[in-house]
Design an enzyme around this catalytic site. Structure first.
Site, short mmCIF file in Angstrom:
data_model
loop_
_atom_site.label_atom_id
_atom_site.label_comp_id
_atom_site.label_asym_id
_atom_site.label_seq_id
_atom_site.Cartn_x
_atom_site.Cartn_y
_atom_site.Cartn_z
N GLU A 1 85.62 84.27 43.22
CA GLU A 1 85.51 85.76 43.12
C GLU A 1 84.02 86.10 42.65
OE1 GLU A 1 87.90 87.75 43.05
OE2 GLU A 1 89.62 86.75 43.01
N THR B 1 85.02 88.83 53.00
CA THR B 1 86.31 89.38 52.61
C THR B 1 86.40 90.21 51.17
OG1 THR B 1 88.59 88.16 52.00
CG2 THR B 1 86.67 87.38 50.87
N ARG C 1 82.40 88.88 45.42
CA ARG C 1 82.28 90.06 44.98
C ARG C 1 80.44 90.03 44.27
NH1 ARG C 1 87.66 92.09 41.73
NH2 ARG C 1 89.03 90.47 42.39
N ASP D 1 94.59 82.82 53.05
CA ASP D 1 94.33 84.00 53.76
C ASP D 1 92.75 83.74 54.26
OD1 ASP D 1 93.39 84.49 51.08
OD2 ASP D 1 94.34 86.22 50.67
N GLU E 1 94.26 95.26 52.02
CA GLU E 1 94.54 94.71 53.22
C GLU E 1 94.86 95.64 54.42
OE1 GLU E 1 95.28 93.42 50.29
OE2 GLU E 1 93.77 91.96 50.04
#
Ligand code: DMJ
Length: 517
Positions: free
Chosen positions: A137, A490, A141, A270, A404
């Site tokens: 994360e 992502t 981010r 993913d 998504e």
């Protein structure tokens, strides 16, 4: 090492004084009109062309203003209780919504807001914190957000901050195999595995989603250590035996072996697949290993996971040691876009096949929205017991402002220019406005099938970083963050493609000469 030259950076930097119009002249489009959150544009229009004005800009402004007012400096806004949420994912780091929003504010031309966000990063963002941070994360981010902000604006502060943070992530890789553990204390450098992950394992989608950012950290520092760390992960994954060519979600950082055979293109797996094709594209199509691994993985996914429902919907099932679970998560809906951006670089005779597959997956994800009362999709939907693209369990019915599905609309629009993708994006905007907008921000909802939704009181930072950015791009011209020049991490943070022909003569080495805008 590949180098990104200063010319390269300058040429791709934004002319921020001219906010991008985000105006759509789409003569084929059927519906028009904006309801709530309408953005009045002053751009000249041709009277015979039906126009739509980008709806994501006023939504972003509303989400941001409320974050700023009630949660400034905290990680996320709780819009019902009008306060900030800190959470435990970022190990004491603060301002996740600020860092995640920098590039969105900048590309939308929300200049004052961007300047205030930049000032916060400069004066308040503190990297010397203790606490349990998710390596994944923080990478997607914070590292992704700061890198993008640097590449878009050329502001040194973002480079300084991201390099400071990058160094703090390195101790997570001190394991017998070099596969990082999932959690790290940014202060002490101690790292450990998630308590919930089987037998101290690391998660494929976490350690497999570092490549793009780490290669750029090496580009910026001229220090190969970051690239070496992710190439080591790549090497291990390439070599290890894979059941039916598939990559299970759990791997031991101690032994380098799979811990259990659960395979998913949704949660836990993913973005590993996404980063394979994007590593290839970001390397200016030089990273042959990533390319080979991506297309082999896709082949295994097609042979083992891709299914067609009795009603004709294509979906990606999950695989548990050879047994299929006929469930598709909202998270897996990014794969429509992924398959689309990889369509051109596989075997030429498969191009159309990949575009068709991408369109079918995106269509299924749209169906999961269409079949709900709110026109927003559930966290997971099933294809069994007579069910198609609908959540059956109460616990799968929520929607937390995830990106998504609109992400795939954006890529499909860019690849095909079929107006239905803008139409579907428009439906998502209307549903968000109707069901997720509350008085002081946007909130997730607990049940997409309930006509009077109950809100979860969270405005996720990825709503500003991703959902609104993808919606903005969906209604913008293709040269706004062109896919020929940028790949999105992502968390939707754009990173420039690293050109091979950036020679020292062109000012490309050694590394980037950063200059102000
Ligand atoms: C985001 O943080 C990223 O897109 C990640 O890859 C998956 N989960 C969220 C959004 O749903």
């Amino acid at each position: 090492m590949l180098r990104l030259g200063s010319d390269e950076i300058k040429s791709r930097r934004f002319a921020r004084s001219i906010p991008y119009p985000c105006l759509v002249s789409d003569a084929r489009s059927e519906s028009g009109g904006v309801s709530r959150g309408e953005h009045k544009s002053t751009y000249a229009v041709k009277s015979n062309v039906r126009l739509r004005v980008c709806p994501a800009l006023p939504m972003m402004k509303f989400a941001w203003d409320n974050y700023r007012r009630y949660a400034w400096g905290k990680n996320e806004l709780q819009p019902l209780t009008r306060n900030g949420h800190t959470g435990s994912m970022f190990g004491g780091l603060r301002g996740a919504s600020i860092v995640d929003s920098l590039d969105t504010l900048y590309i939308m031309g929300l200049n004052e807001e961007y300047e205030e966000a930049k000032e916060w990063v400069e004066t308040v963002l503190d990297m010397s914190t203790n606490g349990e941070a998710s390596l994944f994360e923080v990478n997607i981010r914070y590292v992704g957000g700061l890198l993008s902000a640097y590449y878009l604006t050329g502001e040194e502060v973002f480079k300084r901050k991201v390099l400071e943070l990058g160094d703090k992530l390195l101790p997570a890789f001190n394991t017998p195999t070099g596969i990082p553990r999932g959690v790290i204390n940014l202060g002490s450098g101690t790292s450990w595995s998630w308590g919930w992950a089987s037998a101290g394992s690391s998660i494929l989608a976490e350690f497999g989603t570092l490549h793009l950012e780490f290669v750029h950290l090496s580009e910026l520092t001229g220090n190969p250590v970051f690239t070496e760390k992710v190439m080591n992960i790549r090497k291990l994954l390439n070599k290890i035996e894979k059941p039916h060519g598939l990559y299970p979600n759990f791997l031991s950082p101690a032994t380098g072996n799979w811990v259990q055979h659960h395979v998913s293109v949704g949660g836990l797996g993913d973005s590993f697949y996404e980063y394979l094709i994007k590593s290839y594209l970001m390397s200016d199509k030089q990273d042959e290993e990533a390319k080979k691994m991506y297309y082999s993985a896709l082949e295994a996914i097609e042979s083992n996971l891709v299914q067609k429902s009795p009603g004709g919907l294509t979906y990606l099932a999950e695989w548990r040691g050879g047994i299929l679970d006929h469930k598709m998560g909202h998270l897996a809906c990014f794969s429509g876009g992924m398959v689309a951006i990889g369509a051109d670089d596989g075997q030429p005779e498969k191009r159309q096949h990949y575009l068709d597959l991408a369109a079918e997956i995106t269509h299924t994800c749209h169906e999961s929205y269409k079949r709900s009362a709110t026109k927003l999709g559930p966290e997971a939907f099933r294809f069994d017991g007579g069910t198609e693209a609908t959540a059956t369990r109460l616990s799968d019915r929520y929607y937390i402002l995830r990106p998504e599905v609109v992400e795939s609309y954006m890529y499909m629009w860019r690849m095909t220019h079929d107006p239905k993708y803008r139409q579907w994006g428009w439906e998502a905007v209307e549903a968000l406005e109707q069901h997720c907008r509350v008085e002081s921000g946007f909130s997730g909802i607990r049940d997409v099938y309930a006509t009077t939704p109950s809100h979860d009181n969270m405005q996720q930072s990825f709503f500003l970083a991703e959902t609104l950015k993808y919606l903005y791009l969906l209604f913008s011209d293709d040269d706004l963050l062109s896919l020929d020049d940028w790949v999105f991490n992502t968390e939707a943070h754009p990173l420039p493609i690293i050109r091979q022909n950036c020679s020292p003569e062109r000012g490309g080495a050694p590394g980037i000469e950063a200059t102000g805008p």
